[in-house]
Design a protein around this motif. Structure first.
Motif, mmCIF file in Angstrom:
data_model
loop_
_atom_site.group_PDB
_atom_site.id
_atom_site.type_symbol
_atom_site.label_atom_id
_atom_site.label_comp_id
_atom_site.label_asym_id
_atom_site.label_seq_id
_atom_site.Cartn_x
_atom_site.Cartn_y
_atom_site.Cartn_z
ATOM 1 N N ASP A 115 97.067 31.347 114.071
ATOM 2 C CA ASP A 115 95.679 31.208 113.636
ATOM 3 C C ASP A 115 94.781 30.688 114.749
ATOM 4 O O ASP A 115 95.247 30.093 115.720
ATOM 5 C CB ASP A 115 95.575 30.222 112.460
ATOM 6 C CG ASP A 115 96.239 30.728 111.203
ATOM 7 O OD1 ASP A 115 96.349 31.957 111.042
ATOM 8 O OD2 ASP A 115 96.655 29.892 110.380
ATOM 9 N N TYR A 118 88.631 26.509 114.129
ATOM 10 C CA TYR A 118 87.285 26.167 114.580
ATOM 11 C C TYR A 118 87.280 24.696 115.004
ATOM 12 O O TYR A 118 87.413 23.801 114.169
ATOM 13 C CB TYR A 118 86.263 26.391 113.467
ATOM 14 C CG TYR A 118 85.894 27.837 113.242
ATOM 15 C CD1 TYR A 118 84.715 28.357 113.780
ATOM 16 C CD2 TYR A 118 86.711 28.681 112.494
ATOM 17 C CE1 TYR A 118 84.360 29.684 113.573
ATOM 18 C CE2 TYR A 118 86.366 30.013 112.286
ATOM 19 C CZ TYR A 118 85.193 30.501 112.828
ATOM 20 O OH TYR A 118 84.858 31.812 112.625
ATOM 21 N N ILE A 130 82.240 33.935 103.985
ATOM 22 C CA ILE A 130 83.258 33.075 104.564
ATOM 23 C C ILE A 130 82.685 31.682 104.780
ATOM 24 O O ILE A 130 81.597 31.518 105.318
ATOM 25 C CB ILE A 130 83.804 33.654 105.894
ATOM 26 C CG1 ILE A 130 84.949 32.776 106.408
ATOM 27 C CG2 ILE A 130 82.716 33.802 106.936
ATOM 28 C CD1 ILE A 130 85.689 33.384 107.581
ATOM 29 N N VAL A 132 82.763 28.572 106.721
ATOM 30 C CA VAL A 132 83.265 28.145 108.027
ATOM 31 C C VAL A 132 82.764 26.753 108.342
ATOM 32 O O VAL A 132 81.570 26.481 108.262
ATOM 33 C CB VAL A 132 82.820 29.125 109.129
ATOM 34 C CG1 VAL A 132 83.217 28.588 110.495
ATOM 35 C CG2 VAL A 132 83.445 30.495 108.906
ATOM 36 N N THR A 136 88.344 24.956 109.948
ATOM 37 C CA THR A 136 88.660 26.219 109.277
ATOM 38 C C THR A 136 89.628 27.036 110.130
ATOM 39 O O THR A 136 89.492 27.105 111.355
ATOM 40 C CB THR A 136 87.386 27.034 109.026
ATOM 41 O OG1 THR A 136 86.541 26.320 108.111
ATOM 42 C CG2 THR A 136 87.705 28.401 108.429
ATOM 43 N N ARG A 137 90.601 27.646 109.480
ATOM 44 C CA ARG A 137 91.588 28.476 110.168
ATOM 45 C C ARG A 137 91.358 29.935 109.788
ATOM 46 O O ARG A 137 91.127 30.255 108.617
ATOM 47 C CB ARG A 137 93.012 28.064 109.782
ATOM 48 C CG ARG A 137 93.318 26.589 109.997
ATOM 49 C CD ARG A 137 94.695 26.239 109.476
ATOM 50 N NE ARG A 137 95.738 26.817 110.303
ATOM 51 C CZ ARG A 137 96.291 26.209 111.347
ATOM 52 N NH1 ARG A 137 95.882 24.991 111.699
ATOM 53 N NH2 ARG A 137 97.230 26.788 112.062
ATOM 54 N N VAL A 138 91.445 30.821 110.775
ATOM 55 C CA VAL A 138 91.329 32.261 110.535
ATOM 56 C C VAL A 138 92.441 32.956 111.305
ATOM 57 O O VAL A 138 92.903 32.462 112.338
ATOM 58 C CB VAL A 138 89.943 32.808 110.974
ATOM 59 C CG1 VAL A 138 88.851 32.287 110.068
ATOM 60 C CG2 VAL A 138 89.654 32.463 112.428
ATOM 61 N N THR A 143 90.381 38.608 114.434
ATOM 62 C CA THR A 143 89.130 37.965 114.836
ATOM 63 C C THR A 143 88.884 38.124 116.325
ATOM 64 O O THR A 143 89.818 38.225 117.118
ATOM 65 C CB THR A 143 89.176 36.452 114.508
ATOM 66 O OG1 THR A 143 90.290 35.859 115.170
ATOM 67 C CG2 THR A 143 89.315 36.227 113.013
ATOM 68 N N LEU A 200 87.585 40.796 109.618
ATOM 69 C CA LEU A 200 87.949 39.591 108.877
ATOM 70 C C LEU A 200 87.325 39.615 107.487
ATOM 71 O O LEU A 200 87.963 39.262 106.499
ATOM 72 C CB LEU A 200 87.492 38.346 109.629
ATOM 73 C CG LEU A 200 87.772 37.002 108.955
ATOM 74 C CD1 LEU A 200 89.275 36.769 108.826
ATOM 75 C CD2 LEU A 200 87.112 35.863 109.727
ATOM 76 N N GLU A 201 86.071 40.019 107.424
ATOM 77 C CA GLU A 201 85.383 40.163 106.142
ATOM 78 C C GLU A 201 84.313 41.230 106.267
ATOM 79 O O GLU A 201 83.823 41.538 107.356
ATOM 80 C CB GLU A 201 84.772 38.849 105.675
ATOM 81 C CG GLU A 201 83.588 38.371 106.476
ATOM 82 C CD GLU A 201 82.746 37.372 105.697
ATOM 83 O OE1 GLU A 201 81.983 37.813 104.813
ATOM 84 O OE2 GLU A 201 82.859 36.184 105.964
#
Length: 258
Positions: A115, A118, A130, A132, A136-138, A143, A200-201
């Motif tokens: 991941d 941030y 989202i 954020v 926050t982990r993505v 990404t 991601l979105e």
């Protein structure tokens, strides 16, 4: 170089369980019962009870009417990270400049396993689905931040992502294979930055550029994101990439690179 655990005797399981209990508190379970924490962690109720009472004595959790909650003291853990990482302090003026120049949110990301986390953020008043915030982990594979980190990452950083990332199809445009990711990383290395659009979105466009330390290692990325309602990928590339590249280069200089 980080110190590795040589054998099981070096592994303290009680610490692992303590962190598992702390991580059981989330947006869906802000005030869990002991039974709910046990379900979340897979630990026995007696073990969870002992851990919660220990954390309560240390001041990290509070209990009331059979429910538990985190206390503000938990925030001090993150403050210790910030105090020992000059990257975060140096990044803020660079992120502010990106946000001012683009009128879009700017972020500093660091890699943690598969991941991106941030580590710092300068938001603008926009509405995206989202949520954020710092911490926050993505997923790195989907990404721009992750790709900018992985493109110049070490084998020890890239290996776990290739082997362990789920490659879930988050939206229609998400890449879903190791081969696709490797192709994208090659593009990132060639152009010097990463750009993702609706991976991601839905509706999210993001660009990211690497930040290097004195040794030349990539230690983070500066990123900037927007919405397809306000920009196209190519328009955002022309508008935001120069700002992000400049900020990343200046922050690299701040960290002793060059």
């Amino acid at each position: 170089m980080s110190e590795q655990i040589d054998n099981d005797r070096d592994y303290v399981q009680s610490i692992e369980r303590g962190f598992a209990v702390l991580l059981a508190f989330d947006a869906e379970h802000p005030n869990p019962s002991l039974a709910e924490v046990a379900t979340q962690t897979g630990l026995s109720r007696p073990a969870v009870r002992r851990i919660l009472l220990t954390l309560q004595r240390l001041g990290y959790v509070a209990g009331s009417n059979g429910r538990w909650s985190l206390t503000p003291r938990v925030l001090s853990i993150g403050q210790h990270y910030s105090a020992t990482h000059t990257l975060l302090e140096a990044a803020m003026p660079r992120l502010l400049k990106v946000a001012e120049s683009t009128q879009e949110s700017a972020s500093l990301g660091v890699l943690d396993g598969t991941d991106v986390v941030y580590a710092a953020r300068v938001p603008v008043r926009r509405i995206m689905s989202i949520n954020v915030s710092v911490g926050t982990r993505v997923p790195a594979y989907a990404t721009s931040m992750g790709r900018a980190l992985l493109a110049w990452g070490t084998p020890e950083q890239l290996g776990p992502v290739l082997a362990q990332a789920p490659f879930d199809k988050l939206v229609a445009g998400t890449i879903t294979t190791v081969e696709q990711l490797q192709d994208e990383l090659a593009k990132v290395r060639e152009q010097g930055y990463a750009l993702t659009s609706e991976e991601l979105e839905q509706g999210l466009i993001s660009v990211a550029a690497p930040v290097r330390d004195a040794s030349g290692a990539v230690v983070g990325v500066i990123a900037c994101s927007t919405s397809t309602a306000r920009n196209t990928p190519e328009g955002f590339r022309a508008h935001a990439v120069p700002c992000v590249l400049e900020a990343a280069a200046l922050l690299s200089t701040d960290m002793g690179h060059g």
